[in-house]
Write an enzyme that holds these catalytic residues in place. Sequence first.
Site, PDB file in Angstrom:
ATOM      1  N   MET A 196      67.040  23.164 -56.702  1.00  0.00           N
ATOM      2  CA  MET A 196      66.033  22.783 -55.721  1.00  0.00           C
ATOM      3  C   MET A 196      66.623  22.690 -54.317  1.00  0.00           C
ATOM      4  SD  MET A 196      63.482  19.483 -55.533  1.00  0.00           S
ATOM      5  CE  MET A 196      62.570  19.981 -56.995  1.00  0.00           C
ATOM      6  N   LYS A 231      50.209  34.126 -37.998  1.00  0.00           N
ATOM      7  CA  LYS A 231      49.827  33.380 -39.199  1.00  0.00           C
ATOM      8  C   LYS A 231      51.073  32.948 -39.975  1.00  0.00           C
ATOM      9  CE  LYS A 231      49.307  37.595 -41.969  1.00  0.00           C
ATOM     10  NZ  LYS A 231      48.399  38.424 -42.788  1.00  0.00           N
ATOM     11  N   TYR A 240      72.703  24.663 -63.493  1.00  0.00           N
ATOM     12  CA  TYR A 240      71.762  24.349 -64.558  1.00  0.00           C
ATOM     13  C   TYR A 240      71.743  25.406 -65.662  1.00  0.00           C
ATOM     14  CZ  TYR A 240      69.608  20.557 -61.839  1.00  0.00           C
ATOM     15  OH  TYR A 240      69.371  19.400 -61.146  1.00  0.00           O
ATOM     16  N   ARG A 256      40.399  44.718 -50.063  1.00  0.00           N
ATOM     17  CA  ARG A 256      40.775  43.306 -50.058  1.00  0.00           C
ATOM     18  C   ARG A 256      39.610  42.495 -49.500  1.00  0.00           C
ATOM     19  NH1 ARG A 256      46.382  41.862 -47.132  1.00  0.00           N
ATOM     20  NH2 ARG A 256      45.082  42.204 -45.280  1.00  0.00           N
TER      21      ARG A 256
END
Length: 369
Positions: free
Chosen positions: A313, A38, A264, A136
């Site tokens: 990013m 998965k 930043y 779950r």
Amino acid sequence: MSKVGETTLVLDLSALEHNYNYLRSKTKPKTKFLGVVKAFAYGSDMIAIAQKLEQMGVDYLAVAYVSEGVLLRKAGIKTPILVLHPLASNFEDLIVHHLEPSIYSKNILNQFLEAAKEKQQNDYPIHIKFNTGLNRLGFSEDDVDFIAKETKRNGCIKIVSAFSHLAASEDTNERDFSLKQINSFKIVSDTLSSILGYAPMRHMLNTSGIINYPEAQFEMVRSGIGLYGYGNQAKVDAQLKPVATLKTTISQIHQIDAHESVGYNRAYKSKRPIKSATLPIGHADGIGRQYGKGKGFVVINGEKATIIGNVCMDMIMVDVTKIDCQEGDEVIVFGPNNSAESFASSANTISYEILTAISQRVKRVLIGA
């Protein structure tokens, strides 16, 4: 000093084979093996990994969602595929592509029965998920009569396995809880078999369970993270080989004066002159902002370089003041000698998260085939 052209995730299929064989060596000869692929095979390459596992003789594959199973079928994978979290809206695609659903609630069972009848199925294979403490997904022990009754009176489905999931199989402090889960599963699966009149295959162990609870192998075991080189325990990690190595390169080197800032929001301010390197990888590639401001490091020419400032990013900046390096040099984010577990732990998270976070825009390269 080696060079690399772009950010690349190198996937070593020989390492996958090694891990598979190691985990197989911990099981009985007749125990079946399910490989979990998965989330793009834990952030790697789902199709390539599934093909390799199929070649090695894995008995089952597992995905989280129907769309993942469909991709594998379209790639030519023939091995049975268990869908761990199917949604009713995808049942038609599931049946068309011969995928096998995990049925975990009365609602999902009723909805799948409707879909199977509509498609005129006979003995369609399903897997019953029992909740033994993870809380779950899963039926409770009280649901066994309902499950058996609906299965027996509807010939369109057949239960091929009953399974559950250990909550803390790697934690020795939770051994009593794990043993309680195993015992609960034995009771509920035996009850189901008794009412059905036949014994579906059973599976409960994940990677850590295979290592720590060999007595609970039942008819099949499941492994996800172990196949990719991580065992949730140092002694197990030592026996495994990481499949994925994330590499990038130095784009530019800057001399930063004392009291200058980097990145930043001026998140890093130098107290003294340093040398920084900018790398073409950022949170759009899977290196989340939690790795900035001194958390997280990469390896350049065998030396650790700490991430400084905020993760951008498409870029991160690292401190290379004490490292002999130049623009174009190769950078290892994680790999065999700097594991994803070590990288993740520097930001208080786990290998699963960083592995599955690697963006699909990062180039994948297969070796060891």
